[in-house]
Enzyme design. Structure first.
Site, PDB file in Angstrom:
ATOM      1  N   LYS A  10       0.582  -2.094   5.329  1.00  0.00           N
ATOM      2  CA  LYS A  10       1.019  -0.717   5.591  1.00  0.00           C
ATOM      3  C   LYS A  10       0.664  -0.273   7.024  1.00  0.00           C
ATOM      4  O   LYS A  10      -0.162  -0.918   7.687  1.00  0.00           O
ATOM      5  CB  LYS A  10       0.388   0.215   4.550  1.00  0.00           C
ATOM      6  CG  LYS A  10       0.902  -0.047   3.128  1.00  0.00           C
ATOM      7  CD  LYS A  10       0.396   1.009   2.145  1.00  0.00           C
ATOM      8  CE  LYS A  10       0.889   0.728   0.730  1.00  0.00           C
ATOM      9  NZ  LYS A  10       0.471   1.790  -0.222  1.00  0.00           N
ATOM     10  N   TYR A  50      10.200   3.627  -2.539  1.00  0.00           N
ATOM     11  CA  TYR A  50       9.257   4.296  -3.433  1.00  0.00           C
ATOM     12  C   TYR A  50       9.960   5.299  -4.361  1.00  0.00           C
ATOM     13  O   TYR A  50       9.315   6.260  -4.823  1.00  0.00           O
ATOM     14  CB  TYR A  50       8.162   5.003  -2.624  1.00  0.00           C
ATOM     15  CG  TYR A  50       6.985   4.123  -2.211  1.00  0.00           C
ATOM     16  CD1 TYR A  50       6.233   3.419  -3.163  1.00  0.00           C
ATOM     17  CD2 TYR A  50       6.598   4.020  -0.884  1.00  0.00           C
ATOM     18  CE1 TYR A  50       5.140   2.639  -2.794  1.00  0.00           C
ATOM     19  CE2 TYR A  50       5.497   3.240  -0.510  1.00  0.00           C
ATOM     20  CZ  TYR A  50       4.775   2.552  -1.474  1.00  0.00           C
ATOM     21  OH  TYR A  50       3.687   1.783  -1.118  1.00  0.00           O
ATOM     22  N   PHE A  58       2.797  13.666  -3.907  1.00  0.00           N
ATOM     23  CA  PHE A  58       2.480  12.990  -2.648  1.00  0.00           C
ATOM     24  C   PHE A  58       3.671  12.257  -2.046  1.00  0.00           C
ATOM     25  O   PHE A  58       3.537  11.585  -1.020  1.00  0.00           O
ATOM     26  CB  PHE A  58       1.305  12.019  -2.845  1.00  0.00           C
ATOM     27  CG  PHE A  58       1.514  10.969  -3.911  1.00  0.00           C
ATOM     28  CD1 PHE A  58       2.266   9.829  -3.666  1.00  0.00           C
ATOM     29  CD2 PHE A  58       0.938  11.113  -5.169  1.00  0.00           C
ATOM     30  CE1 PHE A  58       2.452   8.856  -4.638  1.00  0.00           C
ATOM     31  CE2 PHE A  58       1.111  10.139  -6.157  1.00  0.00           C
ATOM     32  CZ  PHE A  58       1.880   9.010  -5.885  1.00  0.00           C
ATOM     33  N   ARG A  86      -2.398  -7.993  -7.246  1.00  0.00           N
ATOM     34  CA  ARG A  86      -2.967  -6.683  -7.605  1.00  0.00           C
ATOM     35  C   ARG A  86      -4.501  -6.758  -7.658  1.00  0.00           C
ATOM     36  O   ARG A  86      -5.193  -5.847  -7.231  1.00  0.00           O
ATOM     37  CB  ARG A  86      -2.417  -6.213  -8.955  1.00  0.00           C
ATOM     38  CG  ARG A  86      -0.906  -6.008  -9.003  1.00  0.00           C
ATOM     39  CD  ARG A  86      -0.441  -4.815  -8.234  1.00  0.00           C
ATOM     40  NE  ARG A  86      -0.971  -3.569  -8.737  1.00  0.00           N
ATOM     41  CZ  ARG A  86      -0.586  -2.367  -8.307  1.00  0.00           C
ATOM     42  NH1 ARG A  86       0.350  -2.258  -7.357  1.00  0.00           N
ATOM     43  NH2 ARG A  86      -1.109  -1.286  -8.785  1.00  0.00           N
ATOM     44  N   THR A  92      -6.027   1.523  -6.216  1.00  0.00           N
ATOM     45  CA  THR A  92      -5.213   2.327  -5.292  1.00  0.00           C
ATOM     46  C   THR A  92      -6.104   3.140  -4.354  1.00  0.00           C
ATOM     47  O   THR A  92      -5.852   3.215  -3.147  1.00  0.00           O
ATOM     48  CB  THR A  92      -4.309   3.287  -6.099  1.00  0.00           C
ATOM     49  OG1 THR A  92      -3.556   2.519  -7.035  1.00  0.00           O
ATOM     50  CG2 THR A  92      -3.371   4.051  -5.184  1.00  0.00           C
ATOM     51  N   ARG A 103      -8.370  -3.582  -0.303  1.00  0.00           N
ATOM     52  CA  ARG A 103      -8.502  -2.146  -0.066  1.00  0.00           C
ATOM     53  C   ARG A 103      -9.952  -1.748   0.210  1.00  0.00           C
ATOM     54  O   ARG A 103     -10.202  -0.834   0.989  1.00  0.00           O
ATOM     55  CB  ARG A 103      -7.878  -1.379  -1.231  1.00  0.00           C
ATOM     56  CG  ARG A 103      -6.344  -1.391  -1.127  1.00  0.00           C
ATOM     57  CD  ARG A 103      -5.663  -0.903  -2.358  1.00  0.00           C
ATOM     58  NE  ARG A 103      -4.232  -0.679  -2.141  1.00  0.00           N
ATOM     59  CZ  ARG A 103      -3.352  -0.517  -3.120  1.00  0.00           C
ATOM     60  NH1 ARG A 103      -3.744  -0.548  -4.379  1.00  0.00           N
ATOM     61  NH2 ARG A 103      -2.075  -0.320  -2.842  1.00  0.00           N
ATOM     62  N   ASN A 113      -3.825   3.125   2.288  1.00  0.00           N
ATOM     63  CA  ASN A 113      -4.599   2.117   1.567  1.00  0.00           C
ATOM     64  C   ASN A 113      -4.211   0.671   1.892  1.00  0.00           C
ATOM     65  O   ASN A 113      -4.352  -0.227   1.070  1.00  0.00           O
ATOM     66  CB  ASN A 113      -4.569   2.413   0.063  1.00  0.00           C
ATOM     67  CG  ASN A 113      -3.179   2.385  -0.513  1.00  0.00           C
ATOM     68  OD1 ASN A 113      -2.227   2.082   0.201  1.00  0.00           O
ATOM     69  ND2 ASN A 113      -3.059   2.680  -1.793  1.00  0.00           N
ATOM     70  N   HIS A 116       0.450  -2.974   0.019  1.00  0.00           N
ATOM     71  CA  HIS A 116       1.243  -2.762  -1.194  1.00  0.00           C
ATOM     72  C   HIS A 116       1.386  -4.088  -1.911  1.00  0.00           C
ATOM     73  O   HIS A 116       1.458  -5.139  -1.270  1.00  0.00           O
ATOM     74  CB  HIS A 116       2.646  -2.237  -0.841  1.00  0.00           C
ATOM     75  CG  HIS A 116       3.607  -2.376  -1.972  1.00  0.00           C
ATOM     76  ND1 HIS A 116       3.658  -1.465  -3.002  1.00  0.00           N
ATOM     77  CD2 HIS A 116       4.501  -3.345  -2.289  1.00  0.00           C
ATOM     78  CE1 HIS A 116       4.568  -1.860  -3.886  1.00  0.00           C
ATOM     79  NE2 HIS A 116       5.089  -3.000  -3.469  1.00  0.00           N
ATOM     80  N   GLU A 127      12.017  -5.072  -5.303  1.00  0.00           N
ATOM     81  CA  GLU A 127      11.412  -4.892  -3.974  1.00  0.00           C
ATOM     82  C   GLU A 127      11.766  -6.042  -3.033  1.00  0.00           C
ATOM     83  O   GLU A 127      12.047  -5.819  -1.851  1.00  0.00           O
ATOM     84  CB  GLU A 127       9.891  -4.747  -4.125  1.00  0.00           C
ATOM     85  CG  GLU A 127       9.536  -3.433  -4.812  1.00  0.00           C
ATOM     86  CD  GLU A 127       8.072  -3.281  -5.178  1.00  0.00           C
ATOM     87  OE1 GLU A 127       7.267  -4.198  -4.895  1.00  0.00           O
ATOM     88  OE2 GLU A 127       7.730  -2.216  -5.734  1.00  0.00           O
TER      89      GLU A 127
HETATM   90  P1  ATP Z   1       1.450   0.354  -4.072  1.00  0.00           P
HETATM   91  O1  ATP Z   1       2.638   0.703  -4.949  1.00  0.00           O
HETATM   92  O2  ATP Z   1       1.635   0.845  -2.641  1.00  0.00           O
HETATM   93  O3  ATP Z   1       1.093  -1.095  -4.157  1.00  0.00           O
HETATM   94  P2  ATP Z   1      -0.331   1.293  -6.123  1.00  0.00           P
HETATM   95  O4  ATP Z   1       0.590   0.593  -7.053  1.00  0.00           O
HETATM   96  O5  ATP Z   1      -1.768   0.923  -6.167  1.00  0.00           O
HETATM   97  O6  ATP Z   1       0.157   1.133  -4.619  1.00  0.00           O
HETATM   98  P3  ATP Z   1       1.043   3.747  -6.778  1.00  0.00           P
HETATM   99  O7  ATP Z   1       0.601   4.630  -7.872  1.00  0.00           O
HETATM  100  O8  ATP Z   1       2.233   2.885  -6.970  1.00  0.00           O
HETATM  101  O9  ATP Z   1      -0.220   2.856  -6.312  1.00  0.00           O
HETATM  102  O10 ATP Z   1       1.253   4.673  -5.505  1.00  0.00           O
HETATM  103  C1  ATP Z   1       2.026   4.221  -4.394  1.00  0.00           C
HETATM  104  C2  ATP Z   1       1.322   4.618  -3.130  1.00  0.00           C
HETATM  105  O11 ATP Z   1       1.351   6.046  -3.016  1.00  0.00           O
HETATM  106  C3  ATP Z   1      -0.172   4.277  -3.063  1.00  0.00           C
HETATM  107  O12 ATP Z   1      -0.426   2.974  -2.663  1.00  0.00           O
HETATM  108  C4  ATP Z   1      -0.643   5.253  -2.014  1.00  0.00           C
HETATM  109  O13 ATP Z   1      -0.301   4.841  -0.704  1.00  0.00           O
HETATM  110  C5  ATP Z   1       0.161   6.498  -2.382  1.00  0.00           C
HETATM  111  N1  ATP Z   1      -0.560   7.345  -3.339  1.00  0.00           N
HETATM  112  C6  ATP Z   1      -0.794   7.112  -4.643  1.00  0.00           C
HETATM  113  N2  ATP Z   1      -1.480   8.102  -5.221  1.00  0.00           N
HETATM  114  C7  ATP Z   1      -1.673   9.023  -4.246  1.00  0.00           C
HETATM  115  C8  ATP Z   1      -2.322  10.288  -4.181  1.00  0.00           C
HETATM  116  N3  ATP Z   1      -2.895  10.824  -5.265  1.00  0.00           N
HETATM  117  N4  ATP Z   1      -2.332  10.938  -2.999  1.00  0.00           N
HETATM  118  C9  ATP Z   1      -1.749  10.413  -1.903  1.00  0.00           C
HETATM  119  N5  ATP Z   1      -1.118   9.224  -1.886  1.00  0.00           N
HETATM  120  C10 ATP Z   1      -1.086   8.526  -3.028  1.00  0.00           C
HETATM  121 MG    MG Z   2       2.687   0.853  -6.993  1.00  0.00          MG
END
Ligand code: ATP
Ligand code: MG
Length: 138
Positions: A10, A50, A58, A86, A92, A103, A113, A116, A127
């Site tokens: 990212k 996304y 968010f 993962r 996350t 992370r 973070n 992805h 994706e």
């Molecule tokens: P990713 O999909 O990026 O691998 P993830 O699966 O761990 O991450 P998701 O719940 O899919 O988490 O959220 C996608 C992305 O949105 C997160 O990686 C983070 O960058 C952002 N995100 C998630 N939760 C929050 C939050 N509460 N506030 C701000 N940003 C968030």
């Molecule tokens: Mg995700």
């Protein structure tokens, strides 16, 4: 059986110069790089990627962040690649990520973070197809 997953370095991690270190951790964990490219994506492209999160509070901030600078898009392959990536990424929110995870090592906040990783077979397929053409995956 060997499996493919999709990953992104990212903008926060790219900006801080962590790309090489992240790729090294992935290689150490047994991931092979099937395809890799640097890109600077638009907010619209980030929103398409996304789209599952479009109702989340968010979403606007996330798509602004993801389009804020260069990123590295990757297709990775190994046995059990989706679950293993993962696990390597960690939670996350980096505050909850276990020691040694990407992370924990490289992320600053729940939004910024560092990496992805696809969360299931169907999302991995979507994706990979969203960012890569078939001829890039040979
Ligand atoms: P990713 O999909 O990026 O691998 P993830 O699966 O761990 O991450 P998701 O719940 O899919 O988490 O959220 C996608 C992305 O949105 C997160 O990686 C983070 O960058 C952002 N995100 C998630 N939760 C929050 C939050 N509460 N506030 C701000 N940003 C968030
Ligand atoms: Mg995700």
């Amino acid at each position: 059986m060997s499996q493919r997953t999709f990953s992104i370095v990212k903008p926060d991690a790219f900006r801080k110069g962590f790309t090489g270190a992240i790729l090294a951790e992935m290689a150490k964990a047994g991931f092979k790089v099937v395809a890799i490219k640097k890109a600077s994506i638009s907010k619209v492209q980030a929103a398409g990627f996304y789209a599952v999160h479009k109702e989340r509070p968010f979403f606007d901030s996330l798509t602004t962040f993801m389009s804020s600078g260069p990123i590295v898009l990757m297709v990775l392959e190994k046995e059990n690649a989706i679950a293993d990536l993962r696990k390597l990424m960690g939670a996350t929110n980096p505050a909850n990520a276990e020691d040694g995870t990407l992370r924990k090592l490289f992320a600053a906040s729940i939004e910024e973070n560092a990496v992805h990783g696809s969360d299931a077979e169907d999302t991995a397929a979507f994706e990979i197809g969203y960012w890569f053409a078939g001829y890039e995956l040979v």
